[in-house]
Design a protein around this motif. Sequence first.
Motif, mmCIF file in Angstrom:
data_model
loop_
_atom_site.group_PDB
_atom_site.id
_atom_site.type_symbol
_atom_site.label_atom_id
_atom_site.label_comp_id
_atom_site.label_asym_id
_atom_site.label_seq_id
_atom_site.Cartn_x
_atom_site.Cartn_y
_atom_site.Cartn_z
ATOM 1 N N LYS A 121 0.834 -1.205 0.000
ATOM 2 C CA LYS A 121 0.000 0.000 0.000
ATOM 3 C C LYS A 121 0.868 1.254 0.000
ATOM 4 C CE LYS A 121 -3.654 2.259 2.655
ATOM 5 N NZ LYS A 121 -4.527 2.158 3.864
ATOM 6 N N ASP A 122 1.894 1.262 0.860
ATOM 7 C CA ASP A 122 2.781 2.423 0.937
ATOM 8 C C ASP A 122 3.580 2.602 -0.345
ATOM 9 O OD1 ASP A 122 1.895 2.937 3.478
ATOM 10 O OD2 ASP A 122 3.572 1.912 4.470
ATOM 11 N N LEU A 125 1.657 4.479 -2.779
ATOM 12 C CA LEU A 125 1.561 5.883 -2.373
ATOM 13 C C LEU A 125 2.846 6.639 -2.693
ATOM 14 C CD1 LEU A 125 -0.059 8.070 -0.812
ATOM 15 C CD2 LEU A 125 1.087 7.256 1.256
ATOM 16 N N ARG A 128 3.254 7.474 -6.322
ATOM 17 C CA ARG A 128 2.445 8.626 -6.743
ATOM 18 C C ARG A 128 3.100 9.931 -6.315
ATOM 19 N NH1 ARG A 128 -1.929 5.531 -4.829
ATOM 20 N NH2 ARG A 128 -2.196 6.930 -3.036
ATOM 21 N N TYR A 129 3.641 9.961 -5.092
ATOM 22 C CA TYR A 129 4.307 11.174 -4.626
ATOM 23 C C TYR A 129 5.558 11.468 -5.459
ATOM 24 C CZ TYR A 129 1.339 11.536 -0.497
ATOM 25 O OH TYR A 129 0.273 11.702 0.353
#
Length: 220
Positions: A121-122, A125, A128-129
């Motif tokens: 999950k991280d 994320l 995307r960042y």
Amino acid sequence: MTPRQQRRLEQKLARKAANRANAQLSHGPVTETGKQIVSQNATRHGLTGKFHVAADESQADFDQLLAGFLRAEAPFDSEEVEMVKQMAQSTWLSNRSIRLQDQCLVAIQSGTPEEQKQAKKDLSLYLRYMTTHDRAFIRYSTELRKRRNERQRAERGFVSQKLREAAEKRKTELHELRQVIANFRSERLEIRNRIATAKAERLELQNSAKKQPQTLAAAA
């Protein structure tokens, strides 16, 4: 209470008991990798919001990165200085995203099932960042290039205007010089004509003076 209602109540109580049992079994990450990831999540990854250098990062390294960008980009004004700072920060945060992704990959390979699930999950994320900060870098870099090109075009236009003005000035000066020369030649020709006229008049007077005694003698 009807038998149907009784069954529903028993099912509800059973679900609550199962949830409590699962909660007691969940103690969070147990490996060092998993604990590190959770620690990052608890203290904020710092990839959003106000920029700051994380505790495990070097402020001196960031300052050196920013100084290098300032030398390379040579910002023209305070607004462009801020753009360069944004470029340096975007680069720094993108690199931080990559480090966090590396930690997630390690957790996916060697962590517990719960740690692997959280790491996946991280990882999404952080990807995307990283994309967000890379795009921010490109946006500010493109704007700087645009401003620099506009200044160069304006400077070339200014130089061209000055060259045109200088050419016009030289043209005007040359015309005035030619006019002065023409006037000088005209005046010189007029002086020569006057001199020639004066010589002719003097010669005529001399001839008249020579003829006058002869006329007087003949009359006597």
